[in-house]
Design an enzyme around this catalytic site. Structure first.
Site, PDB file in Angstrom:
ATOM      1  N   LYS A  36       0.810  -1.230   0.000  1.00 13.99           N
ATOM      2  CA  LYS A  36       0.000   0.000   0.000  1.00 13.99           C
ATOM      3  C   LYS A  36       0.837   1.272   0.000  1.00 13.99           C
ATOM      4  O   LYS A  36       0.424   2.285  -0.544  1.00 13.99           O
ATOM      5  CB  LYS A  36      -0.982  -0.003   1.157  1.00 13.99           C
ATOM      6  N   ARG A 129      -7.617  -1.050  17.335  1.00 19.91           N
ATOM      7  CA  ARG A 129      -8.104  -0.774  15.993  1.00 19.91           C
ATOM      8  C   ARG A 129      -9.041  -1.938  15.687  1.00 19.91           C
ATOM      9  O   ARG A 129      -9.989  -2.160  16.431  1.00 19.91           O
ATOM     10  CB  ARG A 129      -6.959  -0.600  14.981  1.00 19.91           C
TER      11      ARG A 129
HETATM   12  C1  LIG Z   1      -0.507  -1.511   6.623  1.00 18.06           C
HETATM   13  C2  LIG Z   1      -0.736  -2.809   7.252  1.00 18.06           C
HETATM   14  C3  LIG Z   1       0.348  -3.669   7.471  1.00 18.06           C
HETATM   15  C4  LIG Z   1       1.784  -3.302   7.142  1.00 18.06           C
HETATM   16  O1  LIG Z   1       2.234  -2.314   8.028  1.00 18.06           O
HETATM   17  P1  LIG Z   1       3.788  -1.868   8.063  1.00 18.06           P
HETATM   18  O2  LIG Z   1       3.880  -1.061   9.301  1.00 18.06           O
HETATM   19  O3  LIG Z   1       4.036  -1.075   6.837  1.00 18.06           O
HETATM   20  O4  LIG Z   1       4.608  -3.083   8.112  1.00 18.06           O
HETATM   21  C5  LIG Z   1       0.072  -4.905   8.032  1.00 18.06           C
HETATM   22  N1  LIG Z   1      -1.180  -5.259   8.374  1.00 18.06           N
HETATM   23  C6  LIG Z   1      -2.246  -4.461   8.188  1.00 18.06           C
HETATM   24  C7  LIG Z   1      -3.594  -4.928   8.590  1.00 18.06           C
HETATM   25  C8  LIG Z   1      -2.054  -3.200   7.624  1.00 18.06           C
HETATM   26  O5  LIG Z   1      -3.114  -2.390   7.447  1.00 18.06           O
END
Ligand SMILES: *Cc1c(COP(=O)(O)O)cnc(C)c1O
Length: 354
Positions: A36, A129
């Site tokens: 993302k 969350r």
């Molecule tokens: C964005 C996201 C991740 C990855 O997060 P990082 O901090 O970039 O490693 C993993 N799991 C979920 C559910 C996310 O939304």
């Protein structure tokens, strides 16, 4: 190519992925490469695949659609919207879930498409969350989900250090172990995937404290080469996979303290200033709409960022050994939030170096 420009070095990115994948393998953990931060550009995601990730994951449907031709299983990371159930089944192989109504909607879409969709149940271990907070609701949902014809429960997972900033530690790992055993005991379920978190959890690998976890969903650690909980560098990684180049549009000697009564700035905040006397101020054509000033760092470390507004970055070039002029370019390396903004902004040119 026009400016500002973000430059993505795929060789360095692949190296980071290889290092992290190897690191995780030492504890039996396979990696979901999270795309993302770079908006799911398939050429960039390919470097994740070449570096050895087992899955890709993204939180936006638009990004999953862009990556549809990449031959690898994909996670939908954000809890699905009921209204996108059909797309979830088409573009994701696995989704993270915590709501029975949504799972039922996905099941209906899966029946229509003649597919089986895999799900991971999200557990909230205190970050507040997404995820089940009540064990009773969780067990009821599992029981109801087992009745659905086209949904396959493949795992449980958690996400930490996002909203609440809670650092994942051994007690959280043990909690996942508890839920894994509970599902075995109550429903005779053998879970394939215990998805222990995002980049904030990777510090547990070095400590050999990952317990039942066999999957991490990683974005920041792969792209920036950094472990965020204790801000340690990952071994054999680059911190400059993503750089940005901006063009200088004004260079003038001006005071560092504004003249007149100070009110609100362009973003409604009352700014504060340090009076450093007259400085060489360089304005660049990029702003808060396209970048995050707090996570961009000039490669010329004698340059300081004064601040800026939506469309301008103001730099202090006084101490630099380079005599910057209008039209010159200044380069920065980027951390997570700056990469996210620059990749998302349509005003920033993307240059991907193979
Ligand atoms: C964005 C996201 C991740 C990855 O997060 P990082 O901090 O970039 O490693 C993993 N799991 C979920 C559910 C996310 O939304």
């Amino acid at each position: 190519m026009s400016y500002p420009k973000i430059i993505v070095d795929l060789k360095k990115l692949q190296k980071n992925v290889e290092s992290v994948v190897k690191h995780c393998e030492t504890e039996g953990i396979f990696v979901t490469g999270v795309t993302k931060v770079f908006c799911g550009y398939p050429e960039i995601a390919q470097a994740y695949i070449d570096g050895g990730v087992k899955y890709l994951g993204d939180s936006r449907m638009e990004n999953l659609k862009k990556m549809k031709d990449l031959d690898i299983e994909k996670y939908m990371l954000r809890l699905p919207m009921i209204s996108e159930a059909k797309d979830i089944v088409e573009y994701a192989d696995i989704s993270l879930n915590s709501e029975l109504a949504t799972i039922k909607a996905i099941n209906n879409a899966a029946i229509e498409a003649g597919k089986t969709h895999k799900i991971i149940f999200m557990m909230d271990l205190g970050d507040l969350r997404e995820g089940f907070f009540s064990e009773e609701e969780f067990l009821n949902t599992v029981e109801e989900t087992l009745k659905l014809s086209n949904i396959k429960i493949v795992g449980i997972g958690t996400n930490m250090a996002c909203y609440g900033g809670i650092v994942p530690e051994i007690e959280h790992v043990e909690k996942l172990g508890y839920f894994k055993d509970l599902l075995k005991e109550k429903f005779d379920l053998d879970l394939e995937i215990i998805s222990g978190g995002n980049s904030a959890t990777i510090h547990l690998v070095e400590k050999k404290s990952t317990g039942v976890i066999n999957n991490l969903r990683l974005g920041e650690t792969l792209t920036i080469g950094q472990e965020p909980s204790y801000e340690k560098r990952m071994p054999n990684s680059y911190d400059d996979v993503f750089t940005v180049e901006v063009e200088i549009i004004e260079v003038k000697e001006k005071p560092s303290y504004p003249i007149g009564k100070i009110g609100k700035d362009a973003f409604g905040n009352i700014p504060t200033f340090e009076d450093k006397g007259v400085r060489k101020r360089m304005i660049c054509a990029m702003g808060k709409q396209d970048i995050d000033f707090g996570t961009m760092f000039p490669l010329d470390d004698k340059i300081q960022i004064f601040g800026g507004s939506s469309d301008h970055i103001i730099l202090d070039g006084t101490d630099s050994e380079t005599d910057y002029k209008v039209g010159d370019k200044v380069k920065f390396k980027l951390e997570y939030v700056a990469v996210l903004r620059a990749m998302t902004s349509e005003y920033v040119t993307k240059e991907i170096i193979k």
